[in-house]
Design a protein around this motif. Structure first.
Motif, PDB file in Angstrom:
ATOM      1  N   UNK A   6       0.832  -1.201   0.000  1.00  8.35           N
ATOM      2  CA  UNK A   6       0.000   0.000   0.000  1.00  8.35           C
ATOM      3  C   UNK A   6       0.869   1.254   0.000  1.00  8.35           C
ATOM      4  N   UNK A   7       1.901   1.290   0.835  1.00  6.98           N
ATOM      5  CA  UNK A   7       2.771   2.457   0.906  1.00  6.98           C
ATOM      6  C   UNK A   7       3.480   2.677  -0.429  1.00  6.98           C
ATOM      7  N   UNK A   8       3.950   1.599  -1.042  1.00 10.70           N
ATOM      8  CA  UNK A   8       4.610   1.743  -2.347  1.00 10.70           C
ATOM      9  C   UNK A   8       3.636   2.275  -3.394  1.00 10.70           C
ATOM     10  N   UNK A   9       2.386   1.787  -3.356  1.00 13.12           N
ATOM     11  CA  UNK A   9       1.380   2.257  -4.317  1.00 13.12           C
ATOM     12  C   UNK A   9       1.091   3.742  -4.108  1.00 13.12           C
ATOM     13  N   UNK A  10       0.963   4.169  -2.847  1.00  5.25           N
ATOM     14  CA  UNK A  10       0.718   5.582  -2.564  1.00  5.25           C
ATOM     15  C   UNK A  10       1.897   6.446  -3.017  1.00  5.25           C
ATOM     16  N   UNK A  11       3.118   5.953  -2.785  1.00  2.11           N
ATOM     17  CA  UNK A  11       4.296   6.700  -3.212  1.00  2.11           C
ATOM     18  C   UNK A  11       4.335   6.808  -4.736  1.00  2.11           C
ATOM     19  N   UNK A  12       3.956   5.739  -5.424  1.00  3.23           N
ATOM     20  CA  UNK A  12       3.923   5.772  -6.891  1.00  3.23           C
ATOM     21  C   UNK A  12       2.908   6.800  -7.397  1.00  3.23           C
ATOM     22  N   UNK A  13       1.856   7.041  -6.610  1.00  7.37           N
ATOM     23  CA  UNK A  13       0.848   8.042  -6.970  1.00  7.37           C
ATOM     24  C   UNK A  13       1.315   9.462  -6.671  1.00  7.37           C
ATOM     25  N   UNK A  14       2.467   9.606  -6.000  1.00  7.44           N
ATOM     26  CA  UNK A  14       3.000  10.930  -5.695  1.00  7.44           C
ATOM     27  C   UNK A  14       2.790  11.387  -4.274  1.00  7.44           C
ATOM     28  N   UNK A  15       2.235  10.522  -3.408  1.00 10.11           N
ATOM     29  CA  UNK A  15       2.042  10.889  -2.009  1.00 10.11           C
ATOM     30  C   UNK A  15       3.383  10.968  -1.295  1.00 10.11           C
ATOM     31  N   UNK A  16       3.592  12.040  -0.548  1.00 11.73           N
ATOM     32  CA  UNK A  16       4.768  12.150   0.317  1.00 11.73           C
ATOM     33  C   UNK A  16       4.457  11.455   1.629  1.00 11.73           C
ATOM     34  N   UNK A  17       5.375  10.623   2.102  1.00 13.71           N
ATOM     35  CA  UNK A  17       5.115   9.808   3.283  1.00 13.71           C
ATOM     36  C   UNK A  17       6.253   9.974   4.280  1.00 13.71           C
TER      37      UNK A  17
END
Length: 290
Positions: free
Chosen positions: A177-188
């Protein structure tokens, strides 16, 4: 702020926070790029959670400059808050509601939320969607907390020990999930005690000890910089195992090749892990204690 501040999702300079006579954060500087997965590592009481709370606007600072998504969190508007998601260590959902009711309810707080059913699936709670929260296990409630953190489709997601209580399968699903969000451009921004989790997810990390950053960089670069001692192991002709801890493993292997005239029986070279480096930087390694 820095010259490249417009490229940063988080820009922190000289951050300080005291609680009475205790200094929790003692001059932290951070620059976290947009779309980056950034790790904050450190022992309990190092100042990680306080830093995250200040970034979210949930706690005042005593000194320093802080810009998050272009605004000072201390004066963040409701619109700004809708762009920031957070998963605290403590649970926040009412126990009498079901998983589906809770996620749908929280979705109403945001102008452009993700689809509640999609989010429930992302955190692996499809089979528990109609279960009341009080009937969930600790790990399942933690997954619900993650769902509530991402339901708003945040530009910045702050994760404070998010996988505490997860079983290994749930932790790996969370990583996806974190990798998918990062791929969408989310800063984590991720705080975690699981070093393998940090190594698997983050682009860069900072190690915090006693309110200060003691090291910062990519995990591999930190291993190279601070993991100076490797272990070279081999088997002697009589079958006995041997091992040597050395800062020059290539030279040690070359010496062994000269002794053995070629192949070295049972040769292994083990370099320091991120955990070894972390323990050394925070003064917790057995090597430093000796």
């Amino acid at each position: 702020m820095t010259a490249q501040g417009y490229e940063l999702a988080v820009d922190v300079r000289g951050l300080r926070k005291r609680y009475g006579g205790l200094t929790a954060v003692d001059g932290i500087d951070l620059g976290i790029r947009r779309g980056e997965v950034f790790g904050l590592l450190g022992p309990n009481g190092a100042g990680k959670s306080t830093t995250v709370e200040i970034l979210q606007g949930n706690r005042d600072r005593d000194a320093g400059e802080v810009t998050v998504l272009g605004s000072d969190p201390a004066t963040g508007t409701r619109a700004w808050r809708s762009r920031v998601g957070i998963v605290w260590q403590d649970e926040s959902a009412p126990p009498e509601l079901t998983v589906r009711e809770t996620v749908r309810h929280f979705a109403r707080y945001y102008p452009r939320p993700r689809d509640p059913e999609e989010v429930i699936g992302l955190v692996g709670l499809e089979t528990k969607a109609d279960s009341r929260i009080k009937a969930l296990s600790g790990g399942q409630r933690r997954r619900l907390d993650v769902a509530l953190g991402v339901i708003g489709g945040p530009e910045l997601l702050l994760l404070d020990e998010p996988t505490t209580g997860f079983d290994p399968a749930a932790r790996r699903r969370f990583w996806s999930l974190i990798r998918a969000l990062a791929d969408e451009g989310t800063t984590i921004v991720l705080t975690t005690h699981y070093l393998e989790e940090a190594e698997a997810l983050v682009h860069r990390l900072a190690v915090v000890a006693k309110g200060r950053i003691v090291a910062e960089g990519e995990p591999g670069a930190l291993r190279e910089r601070y993991g100076t001692v490797a272990t070279v192991a081999w088997t002697e002709p009589d079958g006995s195992p041997r091992a040597l801890r050395t800062g020059t493993p290539t030279r040690a292997v070359a010496d062994l090749m000269g002794r053995f005239g070629g192949e070295i029986p049972g040769l292994t070279v083990t370099r320091p892990t991120l955990e070894d480096v972390y323990l050394r930087l925070t003064g917790q390694s057995q090597e430093d204690a000796r």
